[in-house]
Design a protein around this motif. Structure first.
Motif: not given
Length: 312
Positions: A155-156, A159-160, A163, A197-198, A200-201, A204, A212
């Motif tokens: 997930l990291h 999402t990274t 972004v 997942f909701r 993290m973005p 970041k 976002v």
């Protein structure tokens, strides 16, 4: 002036068959003590308008455990039994202050199976939890820990990358907690870690100067034609493709992704979320109402053991 911040940690344990029996016995004893104390306090209040204190019910518990009929209460730790009496005291305090209704009796079917332990009744070391009156520790299991670590790492990375590669991200704010009540989907949803997942973005995006936008969960992304904007009627989950009156044939998932993106970008300048379309009484046209999203704070109590769930 120093501020003390309370932190909550959530773990999931996988008891053995014997441990599951012991836990079930504890849950049953907690329910039994709560109901007996409630019956005693109800009788005192109904007959004499007398308020029975926590100390009085604690003395009752001591007496109950000495009787032959209720000797089984000695097989479990006294701490969760005492905590049940404290919860009952809090329920009566709220009732007398007119903040809640009169306390109800708990039942095996209706009530959540839980038991609360204070620090004196459990020990947590090296990922293993040992409860009072339990011989073997409950094991946070290494195989599940590895799976959780891999999922978090994936997930990291995902999402990274999203972004970094996009100036604006639009996500749909799903009611994940409500979806977990579906027995057929709850495990798959939990494994996918949608809540992580909701979140993290969002933090970041602040790091990388991105944006976002969260589209409201009631926005009709599946039923709205992404070409002409026509809103369809009911659309069961079994419908995977559908054709609009304008002649466009949609893949349900692709169309449901295009609509939030278009709606999110349309309100990017306003910095608002998107709510479902409704029909204007004046023009008869569909109107998109925008509203800032709100978050609800979560509070966690002391360590509480629940069957089939997490611990707080």
């Amino acid at each position: 002036m120093a501020t003390h911040v309370k932190r909550a940690y959530r773990y999931r344990f996988y008891p053995t068959g014997a441990q599951a029996v012991e836990l079930s016995r504890t849950f049953g004893c907690v329910r039994k003590v709560y109901n007996m104390a409630l019956a005693a306090r109800t009788a005192a209040w109904t007959l004499r308008q007398e308020r029975v204190s926590y100390n009085a019910t604690s003395a009752m518990l001591t007496a109950w455990r000495k009787t032959g009929e209720l000797a089984f209460l000695n097989d479990v730790s006294s701490v969760p039994l005492q905590q049940a009496l404290r919860h009952l005291r809090a329920a009566f305090t709220a009732f007398f202050a007119q903040r809640s209704k009169y306390p109800l009796f708990t039942s095996r079917k209706r009530s959540r199976k839980s038991a609360e332990y204070t620090s004196s009744a459990f020990r947590f070391r090296e990922g293993k939890l040992t409860l009072a009156k339990m011989d073997q520790p409950l094991d946070v299991a290494r195989v599940y820990a590895r799976i959780a670590d891999r999922r978090r790492d994936h997930l990291h990375k995902l999402t990274t990358r999203l972004v970094r590669e996009n100036q604006t991200l639009v996500i749909e704010d799903l009611a994940v907690r409500n979806m977990l009540s579906n027995g057929k989907l709850s495990r798959a949803i939990s494994d996918a870690a949608w809540s992580q997942f909701r979140s993290m973005p969002e933090y970041k995006a602040a790091w990388y100067g991105r944006e976002v936008i969260a589209v409201d969960r009631w926005f009709p992304s599946s039923k709205l034609c992404s070409v002409c904007g026509t809103l369809q009627g009911k659309m069961p989950l079994g419908v995977r493709t559908w054709t609009c009156d304008c002649g466009t044939t949609h893949d349900r998932d692709v169309n449901a992704a295009r609509n939030p993106l278009a709606a999110g970008l349309a309100v990017s300048a306003c910095g608002a979320g998107v709510r479902p379309q409704r029909e204007s009484s004046r023009t008869g046209q569909s109107v998109t109402k925008q509203e800032a999203l709100r978050r609800e704070p979560q509070e966690s109590p002391s360590f509480r053991l629940r069957e089939g769930g997490s611990q707080r």
